[in-house]
Design a protein around this motif. Structure first.
Motif, short mmCIF file in Angstrom:
data_model
loop_
_atom_site.label_atom_id
_atom_site.label_comp_id
_atom_site.label_asym_id
_atom_site.label_seq_id
_atom_site.Cartn_x
_atom_site.Cartn_y
_atom_site.Cartn_z
N ASN A 73 0.78 -1.25 0.00
CA ASN A 73 0.00 0.00 0.00
C ASN A 73 0.81 1.29 0.00
O ASN A 73 0.24 2.36 -0.21
N ASN A 74 2.10 1.19 0.23
CA ASN A 74 2.92 2.41 0.32
C ASN A 74 2.28 3.51 1.15
O ASN A 74 2.04 4.62 0.64
N PRO A 75 1.98 3.26 2.42
CA PRO A 75 1.32 4.31 3.20
C PRO A 75 2.13 5.61 3.19
O PRO A 75 3.36 5.59 3.29
N LYS A 76 1.42 6.71 3.03
CA LYS A 76 2.06 8.02 2.95
C LYS A 76 2.63 8.42 4.33
O LYS A 76 3.68 9.04 4.42
N ILE A 77 1.88 8.05 5.39
CA ILE A 77 2.38 8.28 6.75
C ILE A 77 2.09 7.04 7.60
O ILE A 77 1.00 6.45 7.50
N ILE A 78 3.03 6.67 8.45
CA ILE A 78 2.82 5.61 9.44
C ILE A 78 2.95 6.25 10.83
O ILE A 78 3.97 6.89 11.13
N PHE A 79 1.92 6.13 11.63
CA PHE A 79 1.93 6.70 12.98
C PHE A 79 2.26 5.63 14.01
O PHE A 79 1.57 4.62 14.11
N ILE A 80 3.31 5.88 14.79
CA ILE A 80 3.72 4.95 15.84
C ILE A 80 3.81 5.69 17.16
O ILE A 80 4.66 6.58 17.32
N VAL A 85 6.09 8.69 11.59
CA VAL A 85 5.94 9.64 12.69
C VAL A 85 5.96 8.87 14.01
O VAL A 85 5.07 8.07 14.28
N VAL A 86 7.01 9.08 14.79
CA VAL A 86 7.07 8.45 16.11
C VAL A 86 6.57 9.47 17.12
O VAL A 86 7.16 10.54 17.30
N ASP A 87 5.45 9.15 17.74
CA ASP A 87 4.76 10.07 18.66
C ASP A 87 5.19 9.77 20.09
O ASP A 87 4.79 8.78 20.69
N GLU A 88 6.04 10.65 20.62
CA GLU A 88 6.59 10.44 21.96
C GLU A 88 5.90 11.33 23.00
O GLU A 88 6.56 12.02 23.79
N ALA A 89 4.59 11.30 23.02
CA ALA A 89 3.83 12.11 23.98
C ALA A 89 4.24 11.78 25.42
O ALA A 89 4.20 12.64 26.30
N TYR A 90 4.68 10.54 25.66
CA TYR A 90 5.02 10.10 27.03
C TYR A 90 6.52 9.99 27.24
O TYR A 90 6.98 9.22 28.08
N TYR A 91 7.30 10.76 26.46
CA TYR A 91 8.75 10.64 26.49
C TYR A 91 9.33 10.76 27.90
O TYR A 91 10.32 10.11 28.23
N ALA A 92 8.69 11.57 28.74
CA ALA A 92 9.26 11.85 30.07
C ALA A 92 9.25 10.62 30.97
O ALA A 92 9.96 10.57 31.97
N TYR A 93 8.44 9.63 30.60
CA TYR A 93 8.29 8.44 31.45
C TYR A 93 8.93 7.21 30.82
O TYR A 93 8.83 6.11 31.33
N SER A 94 9.58 7.42 29.68
CA SER A 94 10.15 6.31 28.91
C SER A 94 11.66 6.38 28.92
O SER A 94 12.24 7.46 29.06
N ASP A 95 12.32 5.25 28.77
CA ASP A 95 13.78 5.23 28.78
C ASP A 95 14.38 5.31 27.38
O ASP A 95 15.59 5.21 27.22
N ASP A 96 13.54 5.43 26.37
CA ASP A 96 14.07 5.44 25.01
C ASP A 96 13.40 6.52 24.18
O ASP A 96 12.31 6.99 24.52
N SER A 97 14.06 6.92 23.10
CA SER A 97 13.54 7.95 22.21
C SER A 97 14.12 7.76 20.82
O SER A 97 15.19 7.17 20.66
N PHE A 98 13.43 8.29 19.81
CA PHE A 98 13.92 8.22 18.44
C PHE A 98 14.50 9.55 17.94
O PHE A 98 14.81 9.69 16.77
N ILE A 99 14.64 10.51 18.86
CA ILE A 99 15.16 11.81 18.41
C ILE A 99 16.55 11.68 17.79
O ILE A 99 16.82 12.27 16.75
N SER A 100 17.41 10.86 18.41
CA SER A 100 18.77 10.77 17.87
C SER A 100 18.82 9.95 16.57
O SER A 100 19.85 9.88 15.92
#
Ligand SMILES: *Cc1c(COP(=O)(O)O)cnc(C)c1O
Length: 350
Positions: free
Chosen positions: A148-155, A183-198
């Protein structure tokens, strides 16, 4: 048939508008808000800042606030940020960039706004069921991408409502195989030990979303989109010129300077999370699921009965019951408030 039901698109007629539960006089453990209020001194200073603003003028440049947020969230200087009226606005803006035939991919269960906004925008939203561990079914996802080649994938990472971080390796595979934006949605980043920013520097098709809603400032409505400079520059063309109002800008620019306090509060919640997790699992009729966020999803024998009992006792949580899964979601709060909730659960089962 009324005028409006003839006029409105069928997909919109089918939508149930997002309902905010009535919570007056209740202990609110339903919406992943932070329980921490401002201390008196901070309140006074905030009022001073607010009263000095020129609300007869349009909001000023967002640059100053962007820098405060970059510092708060440890965002590297070579990346760009764009601010939204809540990250909900940024999710909408991402889909505004899509056109008619584009497909949007999400997971099930996950944050409901991805599907809702896709419908608003007339886009084809598809979702892939999570596996029994609430993790991504990578085979099905890669298959969908190939077909399907999704235009956006929300995770959502951590995921709402399940609370867990998906497998990092699976997400990396998805980013590498996607032809569209991830799109990696890190709304709860403050409570998580990992992130995709880097990881943004490594991948041209990766964007990270964050928000201040889950770290103590839900009332301000301020979301953040993080990406490569050239990526953000294109999306910035779709942003309403004055999307962040002056009162929010002034308040956030002052309040978000106190990084230490924000981290301290998040640490209290993380400690409380493990206490509530243990306690919930100590009940024979409850299975609580491991969480990387500021809430816990748990399964009971009769979700409606427990929800109603708590509600009658003025504690509001979220009833996620569907297809007989009997799951409920509770937001982690202060020790006292968690104890109040747990005592009621105990009372219910005695
Ligand atoms: C709460 C939440 C949001 C919404 O954030 P706002 O900034 O308040 O609009 C976005 N994504 C996820 C996964 C959430 O749980």
């Amino acid at each position: 048939m009324s005028f409006i039901t003839q006029w409105m698109r069928d997909e919109i007629l089918d939508i149930q508008s997002y309902s905010v539960q009535n919570s007056s006089e209740k202990l609110k453990l339903d919406a992943m808000e932070s329980p921490f209020l401002l201390d008196d001194d901070t309140q006074k200073k905030l009022l001073q800042h607010l009263s000095n603003t020129e609300i007869n003028r349009y909001p000023q440049s967002q640059k100053g606030l962007q820098n405060v947020i970059k510092n708060l969230m440890d965002i590297p200087q070579n990346l760009a940020v764009m601010l939204g009226n809540g990250s909900d606005e940024l999710i909408q803006l991402l889909m505004l960039a899509c056109s008619g035939q584009d497909k949007i991919l999400g997971f099930n269960p996950s944050f409901v706004m991805y599907e809702m906004i896709a419908k608003w925008c007339g886009l084809d939203f598809q979702s892939i069921d999570l596996d029994d561990n609430f993790d991504i079914n990578l085979i099905e996802t890669l298959k969908n991408i190939a077909e399907n080649n999704p235009k956006i994938i929300f995770i959502a990472y951590p995921n709402n409502p399940t609370g867990n971080n998906f497998s990092r390796a699976s997400i990396e595979k998805i980013i590498q195989n996607a032809t569209g934006l991830v799109v990696v949605d890190e709304a709860y980043y403050a409570y998580s030990d990992d992130s995709f920013i880097s990881d943004i520097e490594k991948y041209d098709n990766l964007i990270v979303l964050r928000t201040i809603s889950k770290i103590g400032f839900a009332g301000l409505r301020l979301g953040v989109m993080i990406g490569k400079k050239e990526v953000i520059a294109e999306f910035d063309k779709l942003r309403m010129p004055y999307n962040i109002n002056t009162l929010t800008m002034v308040a956030a620019e002052f309040l978000l300077l106190n990084k230490q306090k924000i981290i301290e509060n998040a640490n209290i919640i993380k400690t409380q999370r493990s206490i509530v997790f243990e306690k919930l699992n100590s009940f024979e009729d409850i299975t609580a699921f491991k969480s990387d966020a500021n809430f816990i999803l748990f399964q009971v024998k009769d979700a409606h009965a427990l929800f109603d009992f708590l509600d009658e006792n003025n504690v509001l949580i979220k009833n996620m019951h569907s297809k007989n899964n009997n799951v409920l979601r509770v937001t982690i709060s202060t020790s006292d408030e968690n104890q109040l909730f747990l005592n009621l659960v105990k009372q219910f089962y005695e």
